[in-house]
Write a protein that holds these residues in place. Structure first.
Motif, PDB file in Angstrom:
ATOM      1  N   GLY A 305       0.791  -1.215   0.000  1.00 56.94           N
ATOM      2  CA  GLY A 305       0.000   0.000   0.000  1.00 56.94           C
ATOM      3  C   GLY A 305       0.827   1.271   0.000  1.00 56.94           C
ATOM      4  O   GLY A 305       0.409   2.289  -0.554  1.00 56.94           O
ATOM      5  N   THR A 306       2.031   1.249   0.610  1.00 57.51           N
ATOM      6  CA  THR A 306       2.824   2.467   0.742  1.00 57.51           C
ATOM      7  C   THR A 306       4.162   2.403   0.021  1.00 57.51           C
ATOM      8  O   THR A 306       4.740   3.437  -0.285  1.00 57.51           O
ATOM      9  CB  THR A 306       3.095   2.772   2.227  1.00 57.51           C
ATOM     10  OG1 THR A 306       3.756   1.654   2.827  1.00 57.51           O
ATOM     11  CG2 THR A 306       1.809   3.034   2.972  1.00 57.51           C
ATOM     12  N   SER A 307       4.687   1.206  -0.232  1.00 59.45           N
ATOM     13  CA  SER A 307       6.015   1.097  -0.830  1.00 59.45           C
ATOM     14  C   SER A 307       6.124  -0.181  -1.641  1.00 59.45           C
ATOM     15  O   SER A 307       5.259  -1.061  -1.583  1.00 59.45           O
ATOM     16  CB  SER A 307       7.100   1.120   0.259  1.00 59.45           C
ATOM     17  OG  SER A 307       6.970  -0.011   1.107  1.00 59.45           O
ATOM     18  N   THR A 308       7.229  -0.267  -2.408  1.00 56.26           N
ATOM     19  CA  THR A 308       7.554  -1.470  -3.167  1.00 56.26           C
ATOM     20  C   THR A 308       8.936  -1.933  -2.751  1.00 56.26           C
ATOM     21  O   THR A 308       9.881  -1.136  -2.704  1.00 56.26           O
ATOM     22  CB  THR A 308       7.526  -1.187  -4.681  1.00 56.26           C
ATOM     23  OG1 THR A 308       6.183  -0.922  -5.076  1.00 56.26           O
ATOM     24  CG2 THR A 308       8.049  -2.385  -5.464  1.00 56.26           C
ATOM     25  N   ASP A 309       9.057  -3.218  -2.438  1.00 57.48           N
ATOM     26  CA  ASP A 309      10.323  -3.812  -2.039  1.00 57.48           C
ATOM     27  C   ASP A 309      10.742  -4.823  -3.091  1.00 57.48           C
ATOM     28  O   ASP A 309       9.943  -5.697  -3.463  1.00 57.48           O
ATOM     29  CB  ASP A 309      10.197  -4.514  -0.678  1.00 57.48           C
ATOM     30  CG  ASP A 309       9.676  -3.570   0.401  1.00 57.48           C
ATOM     31  OD1 ASP A 309      10.278  -2.508   0.570  1.00 57.48           O
ATOM     32  OD2 ASP A 309       8.681  -3.908   1.056  1.00 57.48           O
ATOM     33  N   VAL A 310      11.973  -4.726  -3.569  1.00 60.00           N
ATOM     34  CA  VAL A 310      12.475  -5.665  -4.562  1.00 60.00           C
ATOM     35  C   VAL A 310      13.767  -6.284  -4.046  1.00 60.00           C
ATOM     36  O   VAL A 310      14.554  -5.643  -3.346  1.00 60.00           O
ATOM     37  CB  VAL A 310      12.704  -4.995  -5.936  1.00 60.00           C
ATOM     38  CG1 VAL A 310      11.400  -4.538  -6.534  1.00 60.00           C
ATOM     39  CG2 VAL A 310      13.667  -3.826  -5.822  1.00 60.00           C
ATOM     40  N   SER A 311      13.970  -7.539  -4.392  1.00 63.71           N
ATOM     41  CA  SER A 311      15.155  -8.268  -3.950  1.00 63.71           C
ATOM     42  C   SER A 311      15.470  -9.362  -4.953  1.00 63.71           C
ATOM     43  O   SER A 311      14.552  -9.961  -5.535  1.00 63.71           O
ATOM     44  CB  SER A 311      14.924  -8.871  -2.559  1.00 63.71           C
ATOM     45  OG  SER A 311      16.067  -9.560  -2.107  1.00 63.71           O
ATOM     46  N   LEU A 312      16.741  -9.626  -5.161  1.00 60.25           N
ATOM     47  CA  LEU A 312      17.168 -10.673  -6.088  1.00 60.25           C
ATOM     48  C   LEU A 312      17.670 -11.874  -5.302  1.00 60.25           C
ATOM     49  O   LEU A 312      18.460 -11.722  -4.360  1.00 60.25           O
ATOM     50  CB  LEU A 312      18.257 -10.135  -7.017  1.00 60.25           C
ATOM     51  CG  LEU A 312      18.740 -11.066  -8.137  1.00 60.25           C
ATOM     52  CD1 LEU A 312      18.986 -10.267  -9.417  1.00 60.25           C
ATOM     53  CD2 LEU A 312      20.036 -11.766  -7.729  1.00 60.25           C
ATOM     54  N   VAL A 313      17.193 -13.053  -5.677  1.00 67.10           N
ATOM     55  CA  VAL A 313      17.568 -14.290  -4.980  1.00 67.10           C
ATOM     56  C   VAL A 313      18.105 -15.287  -5.998  1.00 67.10           C
ATOM     57  O   VAL A 313      17.442 -15.570  -7.005  1.00 67.10           O
ATOM     58  CB  VAL A 313      16.361 -14.910  -4.236  1.00 67.10           C
ATOM     59  CG1 VAL A 313      16.766 -16.226  -3.575  1.00 67.10           C
ATOM     60  CG2 VAL A 313      15.809 -13.940  -3.199  1.00 67.10           C
ATOM     61  N   GLU A 314      19.308 -15.792  -5.733  1.00 72.53           N
ATOM     62  CA  GLU A 314      19.892 -16.845  -6.556  1.00 72.53           C
ATOM     63  C   GLU A 314      20.043 -18.096  -5.698  1.00 72.53           C
ATOM     64  O   GLU A 314      20.882 -18.132  -4.795  1.00 72.53           O
ATOM     65  CB  GLU A 314      21.253 -16.421  -7.099  1.00 72.53           C
ATOM     66  CG  GLU A 314      21.192 -15.353  -8.155  1.00 72.53           C
ATOM     67  CD  GLU A 314      22.560 -15.047  -8.751  1.00 72.53           C
ATOM     68  OE1 GLU A 314      22.832 -15.465  -9.881  1.00 72.53           O
ATOM     69  OE2 GLU A 314      23.341 -14.383  -8.049  1.00 72.53           O
ATOM     70  N   SER A 315      19.246 -19.107  -5.981  1.00 77.45           N
ATOM     71  CA  SER A 315      19.291 -20.400  -5.279  1.00 77.45           C
ATOM     72  C   SER A 315      18.818 -20.295  -3.832  1.00 77.45           C
ATOM     73  O   SER A 315      17.942 -21.025  -3.405  1.00 77.45           O
ATOM     74  CB  SER A 315      20.686 -21.016  -5.341  1.00 77.45           C
ATOM     75  OG  SER A 315      21.058 -21.233  -6.687  1.00 77.45           O
ATOM     76  N   SER A 316      19.408 -19.402  -3.048  1.00 81.48           N
ATOM     77  CA  SER A 316      19.014 -19.289  -1.646  1.00 81.48           C
ATOM     78  C   SER A 316      19.033 -17.828  -1.228  1.00 81.48           C
ATOM     79  O   SER A 316      19.708 -16.992  -1.842  1.00 81.48           O
ATOM     80  CB  SER A 316      19.955 -20.105  -0.745  1.00 81.48           C
ATOM     81  OG  SER A 316      21.284 -19.626  -0.861  1.00 81.48           O
ATOM     82  N   VAL A 317      18.291 -17.541  -0.186  1.00 78.70           N
ATOM     83  CA  VAL A 317      18.214 -16.177   0.335  1.00 78.70           C
ATOM     84  C   VAL A 317      19.532 -15.832   1.018  1.00 78.70           C
ATOM     85  O   VAL A 317      20.048 -16.593   1.837  1.00 78.70           O
ATOM     86  CB  VAL A 317      17.050 -16.039   1.327  1.00 78.70           C
ATOM     87  CG1 VAL A 317      17.035 -14.662   1.963  1.00 78.70           C
ATOM     88  CG2 VAL A 317      15.722 -16.305   0.624  1.00 78.70           C
ATOM     89  N   THR A 318      20.126 -14.706   0.658  1.00 76.76           N
ATOM     90  CA  THR A 318      21.385 -14.271   1.254  1.00 76.76           C
ATOM     91  C   THR A 318      21.204 -12.911   1.912  1.00 76.76           C
ATOM     92  O   THR A 318      20.258 -12.177   1.616  1.00 76.76           O
ATOM     93  CB  THR A 318      22.500 -14.189   0.201  1.00 76.76           C
ATOM     94  OG1 THR A 318      22.091 -13.295  -0.849  1.00 76.76           O
ATOM     95  CG2 THR A 318      22.783 -15.561  -0.396  1.00 76.76           C
ATOM     96  N   THR A 319      22.156 -12.572   2.781  1.00 77.68           N
ATOM     97  CA  THR A 319      22.084 -11.309   3.506  1.00 77.68           C
ATOM     98  C   THR A 319      23.234 -10.394   3.107  1.00 77.68           C
ATOM     99  O   THR A 319      24.265 -10.838   2.611  1.00 77.68           O
ATOM    100  CB  THR A 319      22.134 -11.533   5.029  1.00 77.68           C
ATOM    101  OG1 THR A 319      23.355 -12.217   5.364  1.00 77.68           O
ATOM    102  CG2 THR A 319      20.953 -12.347   5.499  1.00 77.68           C
ATOM    103  N   ALA A 320      23.035  -9.121   3.337  1.00 78.02           N
ATOM    104  CA  ALA A 320      24.083  -8.114   3.179  1.00 78.02           C
ATOM    105  C   ALA A 320      24.324  -7.476   4.543  1.00 78.02           C
ATOM    106  O   ALA A 320      23.455  -7.515   5.421  1.00 78.02           O
ATOM    107  CB  ALA A 320      23.671  -7.057   2.157  1.00 78.02           C
ATOM    108  N   THR A 321      25.497  -6.908   4.731  1.00 77.48           N
ATOM    109  CA  THR A 321      25.830  -6.327   6.040  1.00 77.48           C
ATOM    110  C   THR A 321      26.055  -4.829   5.974  1.00 77.48           C
ATOM    111  O   THR A 321      26.486  -4.229   6.953  1.00 77.48           O
ATOM    112  CB  THR A 321      27.085  -7.005   6.628  1.00 77.48           C
ATOM    113  OG1 THR A 321      28.157  -6.918   5.669  1.00 77.48           O
ATOM    114  CG2 THR A 321      26.807  -8.456   6.951  1.00 77.48           C
ATOM    115  N   HIS A 322      25.781  -4.221   4.831  1.00 75.47           N
ATOM    116  CA  HIS A 322      25.932  -2.773   4.708  1.00 75.47           C
ATOM    117  C   HIS A 322      24.685  -2.223   4.030  1.00 75.47           C
ATOM    118  O   HIS A 322      24.490  -2.376   2.836  1.00 75.47           O
ATOM    119  CB  HIS A 322      27.184  -2.410   3.895  1.00 75.47           C
ATOM    120  CG  HIS A 322      28.450  -2.920   4.485  1.00 75.47           C
ATOM    121  ND1 HIS A 322      28.982  -2.428   5.658  1.00 75.47           N
ATOM    122  CD2 HIS A 322      29.291  -3.906   4.082  1.00 75.47           C
ATOM    123  CE1 HIS A 322      30.095  -3.074   5.946  1.00 75.47           C
ATOM    124  NE2 HIS A 322      30.299  -3.972   5.003  1.00 75.47           N
ATOM    125  N   GLY A 323      23.828  -1.625   4.828  1.00 71.38           N
ATOM    126  CA  GLY A 323      22.599  -1.065   4.292  1.00 71.38           C
ATOM    127  C   GLY A 323      22.340   0.311   4.865  1.00 71.38           C
ATOM    128  O   GLY A 323      23.066   0.795   5.751  1.00 71.38           O
TER     129      GLY A 323
END
Length: 700
Positions: A305-323
């Motif tokens: 309703g308020t925003s759109t979130d996009v993310s790319l996943v290759e094989s498995s969900v991964t994390t980032a440490t700088h956001g």
């Protein structure tokens, strides 16, 4: 003695417009879903409203994706926070990295730090990079510091010293001195024992800024859930007034930004790990549902309703440490999610030059779009209704009728006030094109700008508005397939329901290596992290055996950025290969550095596999108390309506998703309606329902 029933697990995702609930009915083993309007002033009220509609007759486990932390940061409504750091570095959070977000904007204003100058306190101490205590604060200095902090009257204190990750002794001394103040403390060597003092201090400050707010919210939610349990007739009969304290407390767990759930106490202590709580559930759910259809390379596209979130996943969900959240750096593990202010409630406007703009301002849940009955400014949802892409009587399974007449009248009057000569159809089509351009750019950020070709991925569209725009976006980016999951409007809640228990640990070491990695030293450090994880799991009484995943941040000596890779025997070779793929070059003769060791500890969810396999769904209405089935959509299974596609009105078939036959191929143009979302399929595209109940749309 009768066997005690299993607790009912309810996943609740609080969004800007709707609060979504998903659970598996223990009697029928069917997945059930409920959407209620969010209550931004008090998010816990919508949750209580939902629980009253569900009326569970057993003990409760609530798995909660919350936006409280995110909204607190965005609105700058956190606690009055003090910062204690090494003398001379009090202004580090204001100086930052000297990076200009807008390189050529000479009038750009830097984001103000969360801690003002008069609440930053320096202390005379110094620890070397290898952990040697060079200067320790004296008892007199510690007492003086405690007095200064007390006079400032903060509600929370952040403690972040230089090189505390190498030796926490000085931070421990400061913690002991300040503890009598009886305010929450956020301590860097406990939350983030890593280098880069600016990012680490920013993360600790954000944690301290959110801690009182999040703690108050979660405690209030726990209290209200407990009161609801005590008020249930069956519980009153069993417990009785005198023994009311014996009623079991509903257990509440919170979704983290890293894609796993954690205990309420942990979330209250480290709220910085929950700032992407809701969107993280969507990525987990998108990956699980796409895997059920045979796809493992996806771009998750969540339009709410308020925003759109996009993310790319290759094989498995991964994390980032700088956001970054609200322009502030955060260095705890988070799913790599890019967010833009484009949603169904995004407001349309004309700027000073007369150019049509959409978002990032949103109508939210109150007043909402015009067609909801209270809004006065057109939104993306109103535009889709005017184009015929949304059907007034098929919204939320027929429980909520969109007001088309009101939308036409108010939008027409609004256009006159803006001195615009656009017709309603041209204006609505323009709104959709503008918001699509914003979302297309977001998808390019997570794919093309990071060396990924979107043509090799599928677009998983979910959220209440995702299916309305997915095909246009996929067409623009040459993405061959779109997946609309079985529960598109509540996939974030479904992902939360299927999530594992996750805890992340890290430690910066800065070891130089050449040719061979120091296996023995690595094992010792990782063993220590695993022991800490095992202790935390025992304290929180999690059932099941933890699984540990070891990764390492590597870089070439002299570089200022790292790549994170799983720890294997061929770590250095794999680092060179990844460096070549990511940046296009390598330095085979240059010395490498092992920078930060990372451990992810996971206790697998017992319900994860069952949740992703469950495709039969019941729906609970939004306008009335719970009932066994979904609202009827009428007797006609596939009527035809007029819908505007590329400035042309086309006769379009209208399907109820429940009426689609698995495996049968259908052709566009078509509109598919269901309880939680609507999907628009342009002419020339084909679609089918697969065995996993996911809608597969083929564009090429």
């Amino acid at each position: 003695m009768p066997r005690r029933s299993q607790p009912l697990r309810i996943a609740i995702d609080t969004g800007g417009t709707f609060t979504d609930c998903v659970w598996i009915d223990p009697a029928t083993r069917r997945l059930r879903m409920l959407k209620v309007f969010s209550t931004p002033a008090d998010p816990s009220q919508a949750i209580v409203d939902a629980l009253q509609k569900i009326s569970p007759a057993t003990d409760l486990i609530l798995l909660h994706g919350t936006t409280v932390g995110t909204n607190t940061l965005l609105e700058r409504k956190g606690a009055r926070t003090a910062l204690v750091t090494t003398a001379g570095f009090e202004d580090a959070i204001e100086i930052g990295r000297q990076a200009r977000p807008k390189l050529y904007d000479f009038f750009f204003d830097r984001i103000e730090p969360l801690v003002p100058k008069d609440l930053r306190f320096g202390i005379n101490e110094r620890t070397s990079a290898d952990g040697e205590i060079l200067t320790a604060p004296t008892p007199d200095e510690l007492r003086e510091l405690a007095n200064h902090v007390a006079k400032a009257n903060p509600r929370s204190v952040a403690i972040s010293l230089l090189f505390s990750f190498a030796n926490p002794k000085n931070e421990q001394a400061i913690t002991e001195a300040i503890s009598p103040l009886a305010v929450p403390l956020s301590i860097s060597h406990q939350i983030l024992p890593e280098f880069r003092e600016y990012e680490r201090t920013s993360t600790i400050v954000i944690n301290a800024y959110l801690q009182p707010v999040m703690q108050s919210y979660l405690e209030n939610l726990e209290r209200r859930a407990q009161e609801l349990v005590e008020e249930r007739p069956f519980r009153a009969a069993k417990v009785g007034t005198k023994n009311r304290a014996l009623a079991p407390v509903p257990r509440i767990f919170v979704m983290q930004s890293s894609g796993g759930i954690t205990a309420l106490s942990s979330a209250a202590r480290e709220p910085v790990r929950t700032v992407l709580s809701g969107p993280a559930g969507g990525v987990v759910g998108a990956a699980a549902t796409a895997r059920a259809s045979g796809f493992d390379r996806i771009i998750a596209f969540d339009m709410g309703g308020t925003s759109t979130d996009v993310s790319l996943v290759e094989s498995s969900v991964t994390t980032a440490t700088h956001g970054h959240i609200a322009g502030l750096p955060i260095s705890v593990p988070m799913l790599d999610i890019h967010t833009v202010g484009a949603g169904g409630g995004s407001l349309a406007r004309f700027d000073a030059a007369g150019v049509l703009r959409v978002g990032p301002q949103s109508a939210g849940a109150d007043p909402g779009p015009i067609c909801y009955g209270r809004g006065l400014q057109p939104t993306v949802t109103d535009a889709n209704l005017l184009l015929g892409r949304l059907q007034p009587t098929r919204f939320l399974g027929g429980d909520f009728t969109l007001d088309l007449g009101r939308t036409r009248h108010i939008t027409q009057e609004w256009l006159k006030k803006q001195s615009s000569n656009l017709t309603l159809e041209k204006f609505a089509a323009g709104v959709v094109r503008v918001v699509n351009a914003t979302m297309e750019k977001a998808i390019r950020v997570v794919s093309i700008e990071r060396g990924r070709d979107p043509r090799h991925f599928v677009l998983v569209a979910f959220g209440g508005a995702g299916g309305l725009h997915a095909c246009s976006l996929a067409d623009a980016l040459s993405i061959p397939h779109v997946i609309v999951p079985a529960l598109p409007g509540a996939l974030s809640a479904l992902g939360i329901l299927a999530s594992d228990v996750v805890k992340d640990y890290s430690r910066t070491v800065l070891w130089r290596v050449s040719g061979k990695i120091p296996t023995a030293q690595l094992n010792r450090e990782f063993d220590a992290l695993e022991n800490a994880a095992a202790k935390d799991f025992r304290q929180e009484a999690w059932p099941g055996r933890p699984h540990y995943h070891r990764t390492v941040d590597l870089r070439y000596r002299g570089q200022g950025y790292e790549l994170n890779l799983p720890l294997t025997k061929n770590l250095l070779k794999e680092f060179e290969q990844e460096h070549q793929r990511r940046y296009g070059y390598t330095h085979p003769n240059r010395e490498a550095e092992l920078v930060t060791l990372r451990l992810r500890a996971i206790v697998k969810s017992e319900r994860a596999a069952a949740t992703t396999r469950t495709v039969k769904t019941d729906y609970v209405g939004t306008g009335a108390f719970a009932r066994p089935g979904r609202a009827k959509l009428g007797g006609i299974s596939s009527p035809k309506v007029q819908v505007l596609f590329d400035s042309k009105k086309l006769e379009t078939k209208l399907y109820a998703r429940d009426d689609l036959r698995p495996g049968q191929k259908y052709s566009g143009p078509a509109i598919i309606t269901e309880y939680s979302a609507t999907t628009v399929i342009p002419p020339g595209k084909s679609f089918r329902l697969d065995r996993a109940a996911n809608l597969i749309i083929t564009l090429k």
